[in-house]
Design a protein around this motif. Structure first.
Motif, PDB file in Angstrom:
ATOM      1  N   GLY B   1      21.498   6.447  -0.734  1.00 10.23           N
ATOM      2  CA  GLY B   1      21.783   5.117  -1.250  1.00 10.23           C
ATOM      3  C   GLY B   1      22.196   5.180  -2.717  1.00 10.23           C
ATOM      4  O   GLY B   1      22.110   6.210  -3.362  1.00 10.23           O
ATOM      5  N   ALA B   2      22.547   4.019  -3.247  1.00  8.72           N
ATOM      6  CA  ALA B   2      23.058   3.951  -4.598  1.00  8.72           C
ATOM      7  C   ALA B   2      21.957   4.104  -5.632  1.00  8.72           C
ATOM      8  O   ALA B   2      22.218   4.551  -6.743  1.00  8.72           O
ATOM      9  CB  ALA B   2      23.789   2.630  -4.801  1.00  8.72           C
ATOM     10  N   GLY B   3      20.752   3.689  -5.297  1.00  9.21           N
ATOM     11  CA  GLY B   3      19.671   3.735  -6.266  1.00  9.21           C
ATOM     12  C   GLY B   3      18.375   4.100  -5.595  1.00  9.21           C
ATOM     13  O   GLY B   3      18.333   4.437  -4.413  1.00  9.21           O
ATOM     14  N   VAL B   4      17.290   4.030  -6.367  1.00  8.80           N
ATOM     15  CA  VAL B   4      15.963   4.301  -5.827  1.00  8.80           C
ATOM     16  C   VAL B   4      15.486   3.050  -5.080  1.00  8.80           C
ATOM     17  O   VAL B   4      15.538   1.947  -5.631  1.00  8.80           O
ATOM     18  CB  VAL B   4      14.978   4.656  -6.953  1.00  8.80           C
ATOM     19  N   SER B   5      15.067   3.252  -3.868  1.00  8.22           N
ATOM     20  CA  SER B   5      14.635   2.133  -3.043  1.00  8.22           C
ATOM     21  C   SER B   5      13.139   2.201  -2.782  1.00  8.22           C
ATOM     22  O   SER B   5      12.624   3.267  -2.398  1.00  8.22           O
ATOM     23  CB  SER B   5      15.392   2.161  -1.711  1.00  8.22           C
ATOM     24  N   GLN B   6      12.463   1.097  -2.994  1.00  8.37           N
ATOM     25  CA  GLN B   6      11.022   1.063  -2.741  1.00  8.37           C
ATOM     26  C   GLN B   6      10.700  -0.044  -1.743  1.00  8.37           C
ATOM     27  O   GLN B   6      11.225  -1.155  -1.835  1.00  8.37           O
ATOM     28  CB  GLN B   6      10.238   0.793  -4.035  1.00  8.37           C
ATOM     29  N   THR B   7       9.860   0.301  -0.780  1.00  2.73           N
ATOM     30  CA  THR B   7       9.426  -0.684   0.209  1.00  2.73           C
ATOM     31  C   THR B   7       7.927  -0.592   0.436  1.00  2.73           C
ATOM     32  O   THR B   7       7.355   0.506   0.347  1.00  2.73           O
ATOM     33  CB  THR B   7      10.149  -0.462   1.555  1.00  2.73           C
ATOM     34  N   PRO B   8       7.259  -1.735   0.712  1.00  2.92           N
ATOM     35  CA  PRO B   8       7.834  -3.080   0.613  1.00  2.92           C
ATOM     36  C   PRO B   8       7.973  -3.506  -0.845  1.00  2.92           C
ATOM     37  O   PRO B   8       7.449  -2.850  -1.736  1.00  2.92           O
ATOM     38  CB  PRO B   8       6.772  -3.922   1.327  1.00  2.92           C
ATOM     39  N   SER B   9       8.626  -4.600  -1.090  1.00  3.36           N
ATOM     40  CA  SER B   9       8.740  -5.089  -2.466  1.00  3.36           C
ATOM     41  C   SER B   9       7.445  -5.779  -2.892  1.00  3.36           C
ATOM     42  O   SER B   9       7.091  -5.759  -4.071  1.00  3.36           O
ATOM     43  CB  SER B   9       9.931  -6.034  -2.621  1.00  3.36           C
ATOM     44  N   ASN B  10       6.778  -6.358  -1.923  1.00  2.73           N
ATOM     45  CA  ASN B  10       5.493  -6.992  -2.175  1.00  2.73           C
ATOM     46  C   ASN B  10       4.531  -6.646  -1.051  1.00  2.73           C
ATOM     47  O   ASN B  10       4.944  -6.584   0.113  1.00  2.73           O
ATOM     48  CB  ASN B  10       5.614  -8.513  -2.272  1.00  2.73           C
ATOM     49  N   LYS B  11       3.267  -6.434  -1.393  1.00  5.05           N
ATOM     50  CA  LYS B  11       2.267  -6.125  -0.392  1.00  5.05           C
ATOM     51  C   LYS B  11       0.961  -6.796  -0.798  1.00  5.05           C
ATOM     52  O   LYS B  11       0.454  -6.570  -1.895  1.00  5.05           O
ATOM     53  CB  LYS B  11       2.066  -4.615  -0.284  1.00  5.05           C
ATOM     54  N   VAL B  12       0.446  -7.619   0.104  1.00  8.97           N
ATOM     55  CA  VAL B  12      -0.861  -8.223  -0.111  1.00  8.97           C
ATOM     56  C   VAL B  12      -1.813  -7.621   0.906  1.00  8.97           C
ATOM     57  O   VAL B  12      -1.511  -7.598   2.103  1.00  8.97           O
ATOM     58  CB  VAL B  12      -0.819  -9.761   0.046  1.00  8.97           C
ATOM     59  N   THR B  13      -2.939  -7.131   0.461  1.00  7.76           N
ATOM     60  CA  THR B  13      -3.890  -6.515   1.364  1.00  7.76           C
ATOM     61  C   THR B  13      -5.304  -6.927   0.996  1.00  7.76           C
ATOM     62  O   THR B  13      -5.574  -7.360  -0.128  1.00  7.76           O
ATOM     63  CB  THR B  13      -3.761  -4.981   1.326  1.00  7.76           C
ATOM     64  N   GLU B  14      -6.177  -6.789   1.951  1.00  9.92           N
ATOM     65  CA  GLU B  14      -7.574  -7.123   1.692  1.00  9.92           C
ATOM     66  C   GLU B  14      -8.317  -5.935   1.105  1.00  9.92           C
ATOM     67  O   GLU B  14      -8.021  -4.774   1.434  1.00  9.92           O
ATOM     68  CB  GLU B  14      -8.251  -7.552   2.997  1.00  9.92           C
ATOM     69  N   LYS B  15      -9.258  -6.237   0.283  1.00 10.06           N
ATOM     70  CA  LYS B  15     -10.113  -5.200  -0.308  1.00 10.06           C
ATOM     71  C   LYS B  15     -10.688  -4.311   0.793  1.00 10.06           C
ATOM     72  O   LYS B  15     -11.131  -4.796   1.827  1.00 10.06           O
ATOM     73  CB  LYS B  15     -11.234  -5.876  -1.091  1.00 10.06           C
ATOM     74  N   GLY B  16     -10.602  -2.998   0.558  1.00  8.18           N
ATOM     75  CA  GLY B  16     -11.124  -2.043   1.526  1.00  8.18           C
ATOM     76  C   GLY B  16     -10.099  -1.508   2.502  1.00  8.18           C
ATOM     77  O   GLY B  16     -10.354  -0.513   3.189  1.00  8.18           O
ATOM     78  N   LYS B  17      -8.930  -2.119   2.558  1.00 11.97           N
ATOM     79  CA  LYS B  17      -7.895  -1.677   3.492  1.00 11.97           C
ATOM     80  C   LYS B  17      -7.113  -0.498   2.913  1.00 11.97           C
ATOM     81  O   LYS B  17      -7.144  -0.212   1.721  1.00 11.97           O
ATOM     82  CB  LYS B  17      -6.923  -2.824   3.802  1.00 11.97           C
ATOM     83  N   TYR B  18      -6.351   0.137   3.813  1.00  8.91           N
ATOM     84  CA  TYR B  18      -5.498   1.266   3.454  1.00  8.91           C
ATOM     85  C   TYR B  18      -4.058   0.781   3.336  1.00  8.91           C
ATOM     86  O   TYR B  18      -3.607  -0.032   4.146  1.00  8.91           O
ATOM     87  CB  TYR B  18      -5.631   2.317   4.555  1.00  8.91           C
ATOM     88  N   VAL B  19      -3.337   1.255   2.316  1.00  5.25           N
ATOM     89  CA  VAL B  19      -1.931   0.877   2.172  1.00  5.25           C
ATOM     90  C   VAL B  19      -1.067   2.109   1.911  1.00  5.25           C
ATOM     91  O   VAL B  19      -1.537   3.110   1.358  1.00  5.25           O
ATOM     92  CB  VAL B  19      -1.709  -0.144   1.033  1.00  5.25           C
ATOM     93  N   GLU B  20       0.186   1.991   2.321  1.00 10.64           N
ATOM     94  CA  GLU B  20       1.180   3.026   2.046  1.00 10.64           C
ATOM     95  C   GLU B  20       2.377   2.367   1.366  1.00 10.64           C
ATOM     96  O   GLU B  20       2.873   1.347   1.836  1.00 10.64           O
ATOM     97  CB  GLU B  20       1.641   3.705   3.337  1.00 10.64           C
TER      98      GLU B  20
END
Lengths: 112, 115
Positions: B1-20
Motif C-alpha cells: 500500500g501507499a502508507g502504513v495501515s493500522q487496523t482497527p482505527s478505534n477499539k473499545v474493550t472491556e477491562k480484562g479482555k484481550y486485544v490485538e
C-alpha cells in the motif's frame, strides 16, 4: 521518562508571524527529527538534521542543532492557519540504538 | 500500500479482555516500530523490529504486552488482561531500515479505549 523536553508546551500566534519551538535531549545523538501531528493521530516527518549539521532548511522550516547544549529549535516562518498542529522532536541516539525518542511536543495554534 | 495501515482505527474493550492491534508497514520497509501516545503527551516507544525479530522491546510496560512480526511484514501488538490505564493511541511506524539517517513513516494509529 524516555522523553526529552520541549518548550513552549503551547504557542498561540497570528498568521504571518514566525513560530519557534525548542527541544532538549539527554544523550549523544546520531540525528534529530521533527514531526508534525494533526488531531492526535498520525505523525508526519518534517525534517531530519544529522549530529554533524548545525542548520537545515526546508521551505518555510528552519531547524538548528546545538550538540554542545543538547538542544534543537524549529522555526516556522510566515505561519499559516494550516500550520496549526502539534510538533514533536525525536532523537535518534548514537551507539547502536535505533529507536526514536520523542519529546512531549509543542501545540501550535495559528489564528487567521 | 501507499502508507502504513493500522487496523482497527478505534477499539473499545472491556477491562480484562484481550486485544490485538494490527500494523501493515510500507512494502519493503524492514524496520517497524510501535509507540503508545497518551493524551497531551509525545509518543512513547514500545518495541521495534528489524525484519522478523524484536530488536528492542525495552519499552513494553509489562508482560501483558507482546508483539510479533512473523514474516517480516505485518505486525500485531497483543495486549492481555487489558486495564483502563492501557487506553491510548497506539501508533505504528516503518522505515526502510533501522537507525541511520532514515525517517519513519507513521500510520494513523489505533485508539484503544478500555472501559
Amino acid at each position: 521518562s524516555q522523553q526529552g523536553e520541549e518548550d513552549p508546551q503551547a504557542l498561540s500566534i497570528q498568521e504571518g508571524e514566525n513560530a519557534t519551538m525548542n527541544c532538549s535531549y539527554k544523550t549523544s545523538i546520531n540525528n534529530l527529527q521533527w514531526y508534525r501531528q494533526n488531531s492526535g493521530r498520525g505523525l508526519v516527518h518534517l525534517i531530519l538534521i544529522r549530529s554533524n549539521e548545525r542548520e537545515k532548511h526546508s521551505g518555510r522550516l528552519r531547524v538548528t542543532l546545538d550538540t554542545s547544549k543538547k538542544s534543537s529549535s524549529l522555526l516556522i516562518t510566515a505561519s499559516r492557519a494550516a500550520d496549526t498542529a502539534s510538533y514533536f522532536c525525536a532523537s535518534m541516539f548514537s551507539g547502536g540504538y535505533n529507536k526514536l525518542i520523542f519529546g512531549a511536543g509543542t501545540r501550535l495554534a495559528v489564528h487567521p | 500500500g501507499a502508507g502504513v495501515s493500522q487496523t482497527p482505527s478505534n477499539k473499545v474493550t472491556e477491562k480484562g479482555k484481550y486485544v490485538e492491534l494490527r500494523c501493515d508497514p510500507i512494502s519493503g520497509h524492514t524496520a517497524l516500530y510501535w509507540y503508545r501516545q497518551s493524551l497531551g503527551q509525545g509518543p512513547e516507544f514500545l518495541i521495534y523490529f528489524q525484519g522478523t525479530g524484536a530488536a528492542d522491546d525495552s519499552g513494553l510496560p509489562n508482560d501483558r504486552f507482546f508483539a510479533v512480526r512473523p514474516e517480516g511484514s505485518v505486525s500485531t501488538l497483543k495486549i492481555q488482561r487489558t486495564e483502563r490505564g492501557d487506553s491510548a493511541v497506539y501508533l505504528c511506524a516503518s522505515s526502510l531500515r533501522a537507525g541511520g539517517y532514515t525517517e519513519a513513516f507513521f500510520g494513523q494509529g489505533t485508539r484503544l479505549t478500555v472501559v
